[in-house]
Design a protein around this motif. Structure first.
Motif, mmCIF file in Angstrom:
data_model
loop_
_atom_site.group_PDB
_atom_site.id
_atom_site.type_symbol
_atom_site.label_atom_id
_atom_site.label_comp_id
_atom_site.label_asym_id
_atom_site.label_seq_id
_atom_site.Cartn_x
_atom_site.Cartn_y
_atom_site.Cartn_z
ATOM 1 N N SER A 72 5.153 -8.338 -5.015
ATOM 2 C CA SER A 72 5.337 -8.571 -6.443
ATOM 3 C C SER A 72 6.798 -8.898 -6.727
ATOM 4 O O SER A 72 7.696 -8.394 -6.058
ATOM 5 C CB SER A 72 4.913 -7.322 -7.234
ATOM 6 N N TYR A 73 7.041 -9.719 -7.734
ATOM 7 C CA TYR A 73 8.425 -10.033 -8.114
ATOM 8 C C TYR A 73 9.170 -8.779 -8.531
ATOM 9 O O TYR A 73 10.394 -8.682 -8.393
ATOM 10 C CB TYR A 73 8.434 -11.060 -9.252
ATOM 11 N N GLN A 74 8.430 -7.761 -8.995
ATOM 12 C CA GLN A 74 9.072 -6.514 -9.416
ATOM 13 C C GLN A 74 9.600 -5.713 -8.230
ATOM 14 O O GLN A 74 10.463 -4.865 -8.393
ATOM 15 C CB GLN A 74 8.071 -5.658 -10.203
ATOM 16 N N THR A 75 9.061 -5.982 -7.055
ATOM 17 C CA THR A 75 9.465 -5.219 -5.877
ATOM 18 C C THR A 75 10.151 -6.083 -4.825
ATOM 19 O O THR A 75 10.332 -5.653 -3.693
ATOM 20 C CB THR A 75 8.231 -4.540 -5.234
ATOM 21 N N TRP A 76 10.519 -7.292 -5.201
ATOM 22 C CA TRP A 76 11.057 -8.228 -4.212
ATOM 23 C C TRP A 76 12.310 -7.691 -3.516
ATOM 24 O O TRP A 76 12.521 -7.925 -2.336
ATOM 25 C CB TRP A 76 11.355 -9.564 -4.878
ATOM 26 N N ASN A 77 13.135 -6.960 -4.243
ATOM 27 C CA ASN A 77 14.367 -6.419 -3.662
ATOM 28 C C ASN A 77 14.237 -4.939 -3.317
ATOM 29 O O ASN A 77 15.237 -4.258 -3.104
ATOM 30 C CB ASN A 77 15.540 -6.622 -4.626
ATOM 31 N N LYS A 78 12.992 -4.464 -3.250
ATOM 32 C CA LYS A 78 12.760 -3.057 -2.938
ATOM 33 C C LYS A 78 11.954 -2.933 -1.652
ATOM 34 O O LYS A 78 11.221 -3.832 -1.280
ATOM 35 C CB LYS A 78 12.026 -2.364 -4.093
ATOM 36 N N ASP A 79 12.113 -1.798 -0.995
ATOM 37 C CA ASP A 79 11.400 -1.531 0.249
ATOM 38 C C ASP A 79 10.141 -0.751 -0.097
ATOM 39 O O ASP A 79 10.213 0.414 -0.478
ATOM 40 C CB ASP A 79 12.302 -0.715 1.181
ATOM 41 N N MET A 80 8.980 -1.391 0.036
ATOM 42 C CA MET A 80 7.724 -0.800 -0.398
ATOM 43 C C MET A 80 6.815 -0.478 0.783
ATOM 44 O O MET A 80 6.863 -1.128 1.828
ATOM 45 C CB MET A 80 6.990 -1.745 -1.354
ATOM 46 N N ILE A 81 6.003 0.546 0.592
ATOM 47 C CA ILE A 81 4.995 0.960 1.557
ATOM 48 C C ILE A 81 3.643 0.911 0.866
ATOM 49 O O ILE A 81 3.503 1.364 -0.270
ATOM 50 C CB ILE A 81 5.247 2.406 2.051
ATOM 51 N N ILE A 82 2.623 0.360 1.544
ATOM 52 C CA ILE A 82 1.290 0.322 0.970
ATOM 53 C C ILE A 82 0.327 1.080 1.876
ATOM 54 O O ILE A 82 0.165 0.741 3.057
ATOM 55 C CB ILE A 82 0.788 -1.115 0.777
ATOM 56 N N LEU A 83 -0.294 2.127 1.328
ATOM 57 C CA LEU A 83 -1.339 2.859 2.034
ATOM 58 C C LEU A 83 -2.685 2.259 1.638
ATOM 59 O O LEU A 83 -2.978 2.138 0.445
ATOM 60 C CB LEU A 83 -1.307 4.340 1.659
ATOM 61 N N ASP A 124 -11.468 1.502 -0.569
ATOM 62 C CA ASP A 124 -11.689 1.137 -1.968
ATOM 63 C C ASP A 124 -10.430 0.790 -2.752
ATOM 64 O O ASP A 124 -10.473 -0.007 -3.674
ATOM 65 C CB ASP A 124 -12.413 2.282 -2.696
ATOM 66 N N CYS A 125 -9.303 1.373 -2.384
ATOM 67 C CA CYS A 125 -8.084 1.137 -3.156
ATOM 68 C C CYS A 125 -6.848 1.329 -2.293
ATOM 69 O O CYS A 125 -6.937 1.762 -1.138
ATOM 70 C CB CYS A 125 -8.029 2.059 -4.382
ATOM 71 N N SER A 126 -5.704 0.986 -2.849
ATOM 72 C CA SER A 126 -4.437 1.085 -2.134
ATOM 73 C C SER A 126 -3.408 1.796 -3.007
ATOM 74 O O SER A 126 -3.428 1.678 -4.237
ATOM 75 C CB SER A 126 -3.916 -0.311 -1.768
ATOM 76 N N LEU A 127 -2.527 2.514 -2.354
ATOM 77 C CA LEU A 127 -1.416 3.180 -3.030
ATOM 78 C C LEU A 127 -0.133 2.505 -2.595
ATOM 79 O O LEU A 127 0.201 2.481 -1.409
ATOM 80 C CB LEU A 127 -1.374 4.665 -2.683
ATOM 81 N N GLU A 128 0.559 1.902 -3.544
ATOM 82 C CA GLU A 128 1.821 1.220 -3.257
ATOM 83 C C GLU A 128 2.965 2.094 -3.753
ATOM 84 O O GLU A 128 3.021 2.456 -4.930
ATOM 85 C CB GLU A 128 1.849 -0.141 -3.948
ATOM 86 N N ILE A 129 3.882 2.450 -2.863
ATOM 87 C CA ILE A 129 4.984 3.359 -3.215
ATOM 88 C C ILE A 129 6.303 2.832 -2.663
ATOM 89 O O ILE A 129 6.347 2.193 -1.617
ATOM 90 C CB ILE A 129 4.740 4.786 -2.677
ATOM 91 N N GLN A 130 7.361 3.131 -3.365
ATOM 92 C CA GLN A 130 8.698 2.775 -2.897
ATOM 93 C C GLN A 130 9.075 3.705 -1.743
ATOM 94 O O GLN A 130 8.635 4.858 -1.685
ATOM 95 C CB GLN A 130 9.700 2.888 -4.040
ATOM 96 N N ARG A 131 9.852 3.209 -0.798
ATOM 97 C CA ARG A 131 10.119 3.960 0.424
ATOM 98 C C ARG A 131 10.645 5.385 0.186
ATOM 99 O O ARG A 131 10.227 6.304 0.907
ATOM 100 C CB ARG A 131 11.085 3.198 1.339
ATOM 101 N N PRO A 132 11.532 5.646 -0.770
ATOM 102 C CA PRO A 132 11.965 7.034 -0.972
ATOM 103 C C PRO A 132 10.805 7.988 -1.272
ATOM 104 O O PRO A 132 10.844 9.155 -0.876
ATOM 105 C CB PRO A 132 12.925 6.934 -2.153
#
Length: 217
Positions: free
Chosen positions: A62-73, A77-85
């Protein structure tokens, strides 16, 4: 020191839960949290209520997370997207569940000889064979097992799988038409992506199996 404290207090970390087949995937809003411990309940509920199939690291969809380090579980049925911290804060709980699921799946399905192991840097987890696409928990096999070079537990699992395939037999390997490696020993075999070649050879050397004293290509 005061400025650093204020800056830390104003830091917001992003997370969101997305249905896997949500047509409005990119419009699902991120939630913000400044105190990571406050979302322990959300993380816990997701881990409790979903069968965790995998993890994508360094993901920026996403453009909102382009400069962030994200993890997707990911789950069925669904996914949890969280910032690395956030991931680092709950790392032990998340990793334990994912690793347990990966190990159990490997133990149950690897001997079928139909699983491809893919070693890489950014993805961990399982891609399952399903009897019915409409019943995501109806697993009949393991198509692909993703292992990360950065995770010691994944390397340990890879080594354990190779040892199990080889057992007491003389191993051999060849490259198939897709340039993947087919490792064989006795009546057992496993397919491995070619980027895992060096890791495979190192493990075979640890077992004292080298080109000089056994393994054939």
């Amino acid at each position: 020191m005061i400025n650093n404290k204020n800056e830390k207090e104003n830091t917001k970390y992003l997370y969101r839960i997305i249905k896997n087949h949500d047509k409005n995937y990119f419009s699902v809003e991120y939630q913000e949290v400044s105190n990571i411990s406050n979302i322990g309940g959300i993380i816990g509920e997701f881990l409790k209520n979903n069968f965790i199939t995998g993890m994508l690291m360094n993901s920026r969809f996403s453009y909102q997370t382009w400069n962030k380090d994200m993890i997707i579980l990911t789950s069925f049925d669904c996914s949890l997207e969280i910032q690395r911290p956030i991931y680092e804060y709950y790392k032990e709980e998340i990793d334990n569940i994912l690793e347990r699921n990966m190990m159990k799946s490997a133990e149950k399905y690897i001997n079928d000889g139909e699983t491809k192991i893919i070693c890489n840097f950014s993805k961990r987890g399982c891609k399952y064979k399903l009897k019915d696409e409409n019943n995501k928990e109806n697993i009949i096999g393991l198509d692909e097992l993703y292992l990360s070079y950065t995770q010691p537990s994944d390397i340990k699992l890879f080594s354990s799988i190779l040892k199990n395939v080889i057992s007491n037999d003389k191993p051999s390997y060849e490259f198939n038409e897709n340039n993947d490696i087919l490792l064989k020993a006795g009546k057992r075999q496993i397919t491995i992506n070619n980027k895992s070649y060096d890791l495979m050879i190192n493990i075979l050397r640890e077992l004292n199996i080298t080109n000089k004293n056994g393994i054939s290509k």
